[in-house]
Design a protein around this motif. Sequence first.
Motif, mmCIF file in Angstrom:
data_model
loop_
_atom_site.group_PDB
_atom_site.id
_atom_site.type_symbol
_atom_site.label_atom_id
_atom_site.label_comp_id
_atom_site.label_asym_id
_atom_site.label_seq_id
_atom_site.Cartn_x
_atom_site.Cartn_y
_atom_site.Cartn_z
ATOM 1 N N GLU A 174 0.837 -1.209 0.000
ATOM 2 C CA GLU A 174 0.000 0.000 0.000
ATOM 3 C C GLU A 174 0.869 1.255 0.000
ATOM 4 O O GLU A 174 0.566 2.244 -0.685
ATOM 5 C CB GLU A 174 -0.921 0.003 1.222
ATOM 6 N N LEU A 175 1.971 1.203 0.775
ATOM 7 C CA LEU A 175 2.869 2.354 0.813
ATOM 8 C C LEU A 175 3.535 2.592 -0.532
ATOM 9 O O LEU A 175 3.708 3.739 -0.958
ATOM 10 C CB LEU A 175 3.938 2.148 1.888
ATOM 11 N N VAL A 176 3.925 1.518 -1.220
ATOM 12 C CA VAL A 176 4.569 1.659 -2.523
ATOM 13 C C VAL A 176 3.615 2.348 -3.503
ATOM 14 O O VAL A 176 3.999 3.291 -4.210
ATOM 15 C CB VAL A 176 5.014 0.289 -3.070
ATOM 16 N N TYR A 177 2.355 1.864 -3.564
ATOM 17 C CA TYR A 177 1.362 2.519 -4.429
ATOM 18 C C TYR A 177 1.193 3.987 -4.034
ATOM 19 O O TYR A 177 1.112 4.887 -4.896
ATOM 20 C CB TYR A 177 0.018 1.794 -4.329
ATOM 21 N N GLN A 178 1.131 4.252 -2.746
ATOM 22 C CA GLN A 178 0.932 5.625 -2.255
ATOM 23 C C GLN A 178 2.101 6.526 -2.657
ATOM 24 O O GLN A 178 1.895 7.648 -3.136
ATOM 25 C CB GLN A 178 0.779 5.606 -0.738
ATOM 26 N N TYR A 179 3.332 6.026 -2.480
ATOM 27 C CA TYR A 179 4.509 6.834 -2.802
ATOM 28 C C TYR A 179 4.585 7.120 -4.300
ATOM 29 O O TYR A 179 4.888 8.255 -4.712
ATOM 30 C CB TYR A 179 5.778 6.115 -2.345
ATOM 31 N N ILE A 180 4.331 6.095 -5.124
ATOM 32 C CA ILE A 180 4.413 6.294 -6.579
ATOM 33 C C ILE A 180 3.400 7.332 -7.035
ATOM 34 O O ILE A 180 3.725 8.260 -7.800
ATOM 35 C CB ILE A 180 4.196 4.949 -7.314
ATOM 36 N N HIS A 181 2.154 7.208 -6.580
ATOM 37 C CA HIS A 181 1.128 8.162 -7.010
ATOM 38 C C HIS A 181 1.365 9.542 -6.409
ATOM 39 O O HIS A 181 1.011 10.558 -7.019
ATOM 40 C CB HIS A 181 -0.253 7.643 -6.633
ATOM 41 N N GLN A 182 1.979 9.594 -5.241
ATOM 42 C CA GLN A 182 2.312 10.884 -4.635
ATOM 43 C C GLN A 182 3.351 11.618 -5.480
ATOM 44 O O GLN A 182 3.244 12.835 -5.698
ATOM 45 C CB GLN A 182 2.843 10.659 -3.212
ATOM 46 N N ILE A 183 4.345 10.888 -5.972
ATOM 47 C CA ILE A 183 5.378 11.484 -6.826
ATOM 48 C C ILE A 183 4.775 11.934 -8.157
ATOM 49 O O ILE A 183 5.043 13.043 -8.646
ATOM 50 C CB ILE A 183 6.528 10.492 -7.055
ATOM 51 N N ILE A 184 3.942 11.064 -8.763
ATOM 52 C CA ILE A 184 3.310 11.413 -10.045
ATOM 53 C C ILE A 184 2.435 12.654 -9.892
ATOM 54 O O ILE A 184 2.478 13.575 -10.731
ATOM 55 C CB ILE A 184 2.492 10.221 -10.571
ATOM 56 N N ASP A 185 1.642 12.708 -8.845
ATOM 57 C CA ASP A 185 0.771 13.875 -8.618
ATOM 58 C C ASP A 185 1.597 15.144 -8.433
ATOM 59 O O ASP A 185 1.203 16.218 -8.904
ATOM 60 C CB ASP A 185 -0.105 13.646 -7.384
ATOM 61 N N ALA A 186 2.722 15.007 -7.738
ATOM 62 C CA ALA A 186 3.566 16.188 -7.513
ATOM 63 C C ALA A 186 4.073 16.756 -8.831
ATOM 64 O O ALA A 186 4.052 17.975 -9.047
ATOM 65 C CB ALA A 186 4.738 15.821 -6.601
ATOM 66 N N PHE A 187 4.520 15.885 -9.745
ATOM 67 C CA PHE A 187 5.018 16.364 -11.034
ATOM 68 C C PHE A 187 3.892 16.887 -11.920
ATOM 69 O O PHE A 187 4.068 17.858 -12.658
ATOM 70 C CB PHE A 187 5.780 15.246 -11.746
ATOM 71 N N GLN A 188 2.731 16.239 -11.873
ATOM 72 C CA GLN A 188 1.630 16.690 -12.715
ATOM 73 C C GLN A 188 1.034 18.010 -12.238
ATOM 74 O O GLN A 188 0.517 18.785 -13.044
ATOM 75 C CB GLN A 188 0.548 15.613 -12.775
ATOM 76 N N ASN A 189 1.087 18.260 -10.924
ATOM 77 C CA ASN A 189 0.530 19.506 -10.379
ATOM 78 C C ASN A 189 1.579 20.606 -10.256
ATOM 79 O O ASN A 189 1.272 21.691 -9.747
ATOM 80 C CB ASN A 189 -0.089 19.241 -9.002
#
Length: 460
Positions: A250-265
């Motif tokens: 769950e943490l791995v999914y959370q970290y990956i999407h957190q990084i992607i969201d940071a770059f997209q926003n």
Amino acid sequence: MFQVLPENFFVPLASPNKIIYWECLAKLFSVMSNQLSFGVERDILVQELQYYFEQDQAAAILDESFDGKNSRDKANWMLRRLEYYGWIEIETDKSYVQRASFREYAVKLLKTLLEIEEGKQIEYQGYIYTIYSLVRSSTDNPGIVLLSILENTDMLITGLKNLNSGIKRYIDELTKYRTPAEIMDVLFNDYIENIVDKAYHRLLTSDNVSKFRPEIVERLESRSRSKSYMARTSAELAEIREISIEQAEELVYQYIHQIIDAFQNMDDILTEINQKNTQYQKAAINRAKFYLIGGEDVRGQLKEILSEVNEKINEENMDLGGIYRIAFLDELIRLYSCGILDEKSLFVPLEGKKEFRPVELADHRPDAVLRQEKLKKMMEKMERVLNTQKINRYVLDCLQDREWMMASQLPLSDTEDFVRLIYVRLYGQRKNMKYRIEAQGDVAVNGYRFRDFAIRKVLS
């Protein structure tokens, strides 16, 4: 936090002797940084502090009990106080030699405080390249790599937000400056040097996130769909964090999407930075123009009134409501608030009783010569208005076949030339310009003193 830090840890930096405490801490940190660890023999540190207290520029200890004490006594006193406040610890080794070392939390705080003192700016390029390299790498430790990517992304976003806040601070503090010279000085020598040249300009050129973002996002999304990657990363992260495989996944999914969201926003932050940069430059120039306005016309008189009101409010630290307590305003105009608005509150013009008699309108033909003269003056005025296109053409005409030139080599014979030079400096930081600038030292040309800068042609 205070389960880790001693309760009186910050006392030295908040005491009357804070300057001498800080200088001694910086001195000790410099000495210990050159060792294999942050531990040095106590006698060596005493000698360093003794040498410091013997210098003429050393800050005086605000303690009457130390009057007449020699520099070695002061050095020993300083080490005892730093040990008491929890900055250092002193131990005796097997050879009965006392060694002093900074505590772990003190090292982290000192490094941060020294960076603040030095005005160290964040290097966005380092974070972006690190993220880009880690995303593209193949490794046997995907969990550690993912944590490194997350940490660098967080520092990158934090740096961008600090840059955004820094521009806002300059806008808010612009009201402190009251003369055109002060405003131009803070714009060109402070704001452009500390904000534009060090950070903002690189964001538009070498550190541009758009060059790396597509591949970073694509590779992270691909890894989130890879079962083998998720299994290996979750297993490693579970071992590092000492949690179950399911929680780690769950943490791995959370970290990956957190990084992607940071770059997209990230574009939202960059857009606001661009808008605030333009806003700051306009605010500085408009404020300088306001102070340059003078004369006996209505505009000049209003400017004098408003300037006097602003000065009075700043002198007496009034809030905005304090305007009603300024005495000289009573002689100018009476300001009041209306609690109830009805038909009696409005002015009713007097209506005359004269008979209305229509008058024939004469058919006046416009004077063609006068019209052409006014049109010519209007066109000449519009030609004098400077914009990015005109400045681009002006710089390219001055550069001709050269790759670069100094601003001091531009024509500078009158005020119009100097204003044009100012706009060359301002527009040099914008996107889509045909040139870039690099700040240099101060220079004086034909009675105009300014910070010189190199003008380099952008090769397409």
